[in-house]
Design a protein around this motif. Structure first.
Motif, short mmCIF file in Angstrom:
data_model
loop_
_atom_site.label_atom_id
_atom_site.label_comp_id
_atom_site.label_asym_id
_atom_site.label_seq_id
_atom_site.Cartn_x
_atom_site.Cartn_y
_atom_site.Cartn_z
N GLY A 132 7.75 13.74 4.51
CA GLY A 132 7.60 13.59 3.07
C GLY A 132 6.54 12.56 2.73
O GLY A 132 5.77 12.71 1.77
N HIS A 133 6.46 11.50 3.54
CA HIS A 133 5.45 10.47 3.32
C HIS A 133 4.04 11.03 3.47
O HIS A 133 3.14 10.69 2.69
N GLU A 134 3.84 11.86 4.48
CA GLU A 134 2.53 12.49 4.69
C GLU A 134 2.17 13.37 3.49
O GLU A 134 1.04 13.38 3.03
N ILE A 135 3.15 14.10 3.00
CA ILE A 135 2.92 15.03 1.89
C ILE A 135 2.62 14.25 0.61
O ILE A 135 1.70 14.59 -0.14
N LEU A 136 3.36 13.18 0.37
CA LEU A 136 3.10 12.33 -0.80
C LEU A 136 1.69 11.74 -0.72
O LEU A 136 0.98 11.65 -1.73
N ALA A 137 1.27 11.33 0.48
CA ALA A 137 -0.05 10.73 0.66
C ALA A 137 -1.17 11.72 0.34
O ALA A 137 -2.29 11.30 0.03
N CYS A 138 -0.87 13.01 0.39
CA CYS A 138 -1.88 14.03 0.06
C CYS A 138 -1.90 14.34 -1.44
O CYS A 138 -2.61 15.23 -1.87
N GLY A 139 -1.09 13.62 -2.21
CA GLY A 139 -1.15 13.77 -3.66
C GLY A 139 -0.08 14.63 -4.29
O GLY A 139 -0.11 14.87 -5.49
N VAL A 140 0.87 15.11 -3.50
CA VAL A 140 1.96 15.91 -4.06
C VAL A 140 2.90 14.96 -4.79
O VAL A 140 3.30 13.93 -4.24
N PRO A 141 3.27 15.27 -6.05
CA PRO A 141 4.17 14.38 -6.78
C PRO A 141 5.57 14.37 -6.15
O PRO A 141 6.02 15.38 -5.62
N SER A 142 6.21 13.20 -6.20
CA SER A 142 7.54 13.10 -5.59
C SER A 142 8.53 14.01 -6.30
O SER A 142 8.35 14.36 -7.46
N GLY A 143 9.53 14.42 -5.55
CA GLY A 143 10.56 15.30 -6.11
C GLY A 143 10.61 16.61 -5.35
O GLY A 143 10.29 16.69 -4.16
N ALA A 144 10.99 17.64 -6.06
CA ALA A 144 11.22 18.95 -5.45
C ALA A 144 9.97 19.54 -4.81
O ALA A 144 10.06 20.27 -3.82
N GLU A 145 8.78 19.22 -5.35
CA GLU A 145 7.55 19.75 -4.76
C GLU A 145 7.36 19.27 -3.33
O GLU A 145 6.88 20.02 -2.48
N VAL A 146 7.73 18.04 -3.06
CA VAL A 146 7.60 17.52 -1.69
C VAL A 146 8.49 18.33 -0.75
O VAL A 146 8.05 18.74 0.33
N ALA A 147 9.71 18.59 -1.17
CA ALA A 147 10.63 19.37 -0.33
C ALA A 147 10.09 20.78 -0.09
O ALA A 147 10.16 21.30 1.04
N ARG A 148 9.53 21.40 -1.11
CA ARG A 148 8.97 22.74 -0.94
C ARG A 148 7.78 22.74 0.00
O ARG A 148 7.66 23.62 0.86
N TRP A 149 6.91 21.74 -0.13
CA TRP A 149 5.76 21.66 0.76
C TRP A 149 6.19 21.32 2.19
O TRP A 149 5.60 21.82 3.16
N LYS A 150 7.20 20.51 2.33
CA LYS A 150 7.69 20.18 3.67
C LYS A 150 8.21 21.44 4.36
O LYS A 150 7.93 21.68 5.54
N GLU A 151 8.95 22.25 3.63
CA GLU A 151 9.46 23.51 4.20
C GLU A 151 8.31 24.46 4.54
O GLU A 151 8.29 25.06 5.62
N ALA A 152 7.34 24.59 3.62
CA ALA A 152 6.20 25.47 3.87
C ALA A 152 5.39 25.00 5.08
O ALA A 152 4.95 25.80 5.91
N ALA A 153 5.22 23.69 5.21
CA ALA A 153 4.48 23.13 6.33
C ALA A 153 5.22 23.38 7.65
O ALA A 153 4.59 23.72 8.66
N PHE A 154 6.52 23.23 7.65
CA PHE A 154 7.28 23.46 8.87
C PHE A 154 7.22 24.92 9.28
O PHE A 154 7.08 25.24 10.46
N GLU A 155 7.28 25.82 8.31
CA GLU A 155 7.14 27.25 8.62
C GLU A 155 5.77 27.52 9.23
O GLU A 155 5.65 28.27 10.21
N ALA A 156 4.71 26.91 8.65
CA ALA A 156 3.37 27.09 9.19
C ALA A 156 3.27 26.52 10.61
O ALA A 156 2.65 27.12 11.49
#
Length: 64
Positions: free
Chosen positions: A13-37
């Protein structure tokens, strides 16, 4: 074939936040998408994950 059950997400989540994703549900969605990738073999190290996320955010600021 590698046993994927033991893999851990490379992007936190810290890596995702550092890329400019706003905290909250978007971080969780990006974390899931990144893990799938990651599991799909699109990247296999942290630097590759950062590149993947940067490119994905450029193409679509919301994960699928």
């Amino acid at each position: 074939m590698e046993d994927l059950r033991w893999q851990k997400p490379l992007l936190t989540g810290h890596e995702i936040l550092a890329c400019g994703v706003p905290s909250g549900a978007e971080v969780a969605r990006w974390k899931e998408a990144a893990f799938e990738a990651q599991l799909d073999g699109e990247f296999d190290d942290l630097e590759g994950g950062r590149r993947w996320l940067t490119q994905a955010l450029t193409l679509d600021p919301r994960p699928a």
